[in-house]
Structures are given as structure tokens and as C-alpha cells.
Design an enzyme around this catalytic site. Structure first.
Site, PDB file in Angstrom:
ATOM      1  N   HIS A   1     -60.897  30.878 -39.612  1.00 29.19           N
ATOM      2  CA  HIS A   1     -60.248  30.184 -38.489  1.00 29.19           C
ATOM      3  C   HIS A   1     -59.126  31.091 -37.999  1.00 29.19           C
ATOM      4  O   HIS A   1     -58.447  31.739 -38.797  1.00 29.19           O
ATOM      5  CB  HIS A   1     -59.645  28.847 -38.939  1.00 29.19           C
ATOM      6  CG  HIS A   1     -58.676  28.311 -37.924  1.00 29.19           C
ATOM      7  ND1 HIS A   1     -59.081  27.598 -36.821  1.00 29.19           N
ATOM      8  CD2 HIS A   1     -57.330  28.449 -37.814  1.00 29.19           C
ATOM      9  CE1 HIS A   1     -58.019  27.306 -36.084  1.00 29.19           C
ATOM     10  NE2 HIS A   1     -56.948  27.806 -36.670  1.00 29.19           N
TER      11      HIS A   1
ATOM     12  N   PHE B   1     -67.038  14.602 -35.087  1.00 27.95           N
ATOM     13  CA  PHE B   1     -67.151  15.553 -36.199  1.00 27.95           C
ATOM     14  C   PHE B   1     -65.849  15.743 -36.977  1.00 27.95           C
ATOM     15  O   PHE B   1     -65.785  16.556 -37.906  1.00 27.95           O
ATOM     16  CB  PHE B   1     -67.656  16.917 -35.691  1.00 27.95           C
ATOM     17  CG  PHE B   1     -66.825  17.508 -34.586  1.00 27.95           C
ATOM     18  CD1 PHE B   1     -65.674  18.226 -34.858  1.00 27.95           C
ATOM     19  CD2 PHE B   1     -67.208  17.340 -33.255  1.00 27.95           C
ATOM     20  CE1 PHE B   1     -64.909  18.779 -33.839  1.00 27.95           C
ATOM     21  CE2 PHE B   1     -66.454  17.891 -32.225  1.00 27.95           C
ATOM     22  CZ  PHE B   1     -65.303  18.612 -32.523  1.00 27.95           C
TER      23      PHE B   1
END
Length: 148
Positions: A115, A57
Site C-alpha cells: 500500500h 468490501f
């Protein structure tokens, strides 16, 4: 004082969550010492996601984080790394508790708004990737004497 790196991802910027997220961390009592709206380059994305380079990914991570502007921040305070992780909520928004950023606003794992560094070591590394030393402002906040 402990520092952490937080970033409002492209989905969070596009959905106008910067102010909401900054407000949550300020209300918690943390001190913003660096912030900037920026476009992440593929080079910076590669450094940031270096531990995922061999994972299938990786390309999707880089494509997404470079797809639009992000709001990069450095926050300071006692226990800020762990507390910020708790405030963000679990990575998968459907598993994140209501009241957390991802629990309230996240939709998918790929587009989960924010994040945050997962350790002091990661925070140090990520801050160095996104900020020059002179971009961080060390100042006394009067409120700190009421918190610490």
C-alpha cells in the site's frame, strides 16, 4: 522534504518481500525515516480505511490487513509520493507493468503486496495513524548531495 507512507501488506510479509521492497526504494535514492513490523488492530484498520467504510468490501479490507504482520514505512525525498505510486504499479496486478512491485509480485487485487499513499494529504494522515512523531528519524544522508 516530501514524505510518504508505504506498507508491505500481510501477503508481502509472508512471501518475504520486505527486503526487496526496501532495496528498490533505497536504490531509487529515497530515505527511510521510519519503519516497523507490526500487527494492525481492527481500530487502526478502521482509521486507515475510513474512506471505504460504507463500501461492501470494507470488511474484507479490515480482515485482510489484520490477518498477519505488516511492515509500515515512512520514506522521504523529492516527489516521493508520485514516484512511489509508479514504482508500486497499478492496483490490479494483472494491469501493472513488469518492473513494478505489483507487476513483478502481485497476484490478485486483494493480495497486491503493498500500500502507498496516493497524495501528500493521504501521506500525512496515514503517517499519523501508524507512527508517533518520535518514531520518525530526521537525519542527513550523505548520498542526498549526489541526488538532489
Amino acid at each position: 522534504m516530501e514524505k510518504t507512507f508505504l506498507m508491505v501488506k500481510p501477503d508481502g510479509v509472508q512471501r518475504a518481500f520486505i527486503g526487496e521492497i526496501v532495496a528498490r526504494f533505497e536504490k531509487k535514492g529515497f530515505q527511510l525515516v521510519g519503519a516497523k513490523l507490526m500487527q494492525v488492530t481492527p481500530e487502526i484498520a478502521g482509521q486507515h480505511y475510513a474512506e471505504h467504510k460504507e463500501k461492501p468490501f470494507f470488511g474484507e479490507l479490515v480482515d485482510f490487513i489484520t490477518s498477519g504482520p505488516v511492515f509500515a514505512m515512512v520514506w522521504q525525498g523529492e516527489g516521493v509520493v508520485d514516484t512511489a505510486r509508479n514504482m508500486m504499479g497499478k492496483t490490479r496486478p494483472h494491469e501493472a507493468a513488469p518492473g513494478t512491485i505489483r507487476g513483478d509480485f502481485g497476484v490478485t487485487v486483494a493480495k497486491n503486496i503493498i500500500h502507498g499513499s496516493d497524495s501528500l494529504e493521504s501521506a500525512e494522515r496515514e503517517i499519523a495513524i501508524f507512527f508517533k512523531e518520535e518514531e520518525l528519524v530526521d537525519y542527513s544522508k550523505l548520498m542526498n548531495e549526489w541526488i538532489y
